[in-house]
Design an enzyme around this catalytic site. Sequence first.
Site, PDB file in Angstrom:
ATOM      1  N   HIS A 115      76.752  54.283  71.503  1.00 25.46           N
ATOM      2  CA  HIS A 115      76.021  54.918  72.593  1.00 25.46           C
ATOM      3  C   HIS A 115      76.911  55.938  73.288  1.00 25.46           C
ATOM      4  O   HIS A 115      78.145  55.812  73.284  1.00 25.46           O
ATOM      5  CB  HIS A 115      75.546  53.864  73.583  1.00 25.46           C
ATOM      6  CG  HIS A 115      74.403  53.047  73.067  1.00 25.46           C
ATOM      7  ND1 HIS A 115      73.695  52.189  73.864  1.00 25.46           N
ATOM      8  CD2 HIS A 115      73.836  52.974  71.836  1.00 25.46           C
ATOM      9  CE1 HIS A 115      72.734  51.615  73.158  1.00 25.46           C
ATOM     10  NE2 HIS A 115      72.816  52.069  71.911  1.00 25.46           N
ATOM     11  N   GLU A 172      77.424  56.460  76.413  1.00 24.45           N
ATOM     12  CA  GLU A 172      78.206  55.865  77.497  1.00 24.45           C
ATOM     13  C   GLU A 172      79.417  55.121  76.942  1.00 24.45           C
ATOM     14  O   GLU A 172      80.515  55.221  77.495  1.00 24.45           O
ATOM     15  CB  GLU A 172      77.327  54.898  78.306  1.00 24.45           C
ATOM     16  CG  GLU A 172      76.070  55.533  78.863  1.00 24.45           C
ATOM     17  CD  GLU A 172      74.877  55.509  77.903  1.00 24.45           C
ATOM     18  OE1 GLU A 172      73.774  55.864  78.346  1.00 24.45           O
ATOM     19  OE2 GLU A 172      75.034  55.135  76.722  1.00 24.45           O
ATOM     20  N   CYS A 217      72.062  50.748  78.556  1.00 28.65           N
ATOM     21  CA  CYS A 217      71.576  49.496  77.970  1.00 28.65           C
ATOM     22  C   CYS A 217      72.436  48.354  78.532  1.00 28.65           C
ATOM     23  O   CYS A 217      73.397  48.592  79.274  1.00 28.65           O
ATOM     24  CB  CYS A 217      71.692  49.548  76.445  1.00 28.65           C
ATOM     25  SG  CYS A 217      73.390  49.477  75.835  1.00 28.65           S
ATOM     26  N   CYS A 228      76.268  48.696  77.459  1.00 33.39           N
ATOM     27  CA  CYS A 228      76.961  49.784  78.155  1.00 33.39           C
ATOM     28  C   CYS A 228      77.059  49.497  79.653  1.00 33.39           C
ATOM     29  O   CYS A 228      78.031  49.890  80.292  1.00 33.39           O
ATOM     30  CB  CYS A 228      76.271  51.118  77.881  1.00 33.39           C
ATOM     31  SG  CYS A 228      76.468  51.668  76.164  1.00 33.39           S
TER      32      CYS A 228
END
Length: 178
Positions: free
Chosen positions: A86, A88, A116, A119
Amino acid sequence: MNKSFDRPTWDEYFMLQAELAKLRSNCITRQVGAVIVRENRQIATGYNGTPPGVKNCFEGGCKRCQLRMEGKVASGEGLDRCLCNHAEANAIMHCAILGVGSGTKNSTLYTTFITCLECSKMAITIGIKKIVCLGNYPETDYELLHEAGLEVVILDKSRINHWIKVLLEEPDANLTPK
């Protein structure tokens, strides 16, 4: 002489940076960008995609994303099989790679989607205190973010689109006094 200029707020400015970062994404299902900022200074950036040295998602590197594109996997399902990091997480790893570490305490994470669960846990662990985003994500645990004391701000996407329009269509508009 005191003139007022139309310019982005800090949140809008750094969200534009996250929007720019997402252009590097190699994920075929969703493009996300992220920026970590401390005291109005950008310290890390990230976008989602496969790890370095692994075939890009758009080249068939991630089978889960391919199955999602074919309608065989729903959004938010089978994430444990996805090879893409991801945005992040990539920004947080960028801090680790560069040795920023303790410099993330009380920082702000700008991301084009809210984080999410995984993260969110990483953001809490490294000391991020504010998350600014443009959209929702199916796996967000707002209770966890609230319990950890993180402020969550959802920006009005029309403001970001305004600044993108200024950049693309009216390059001198931002220099005109209000």
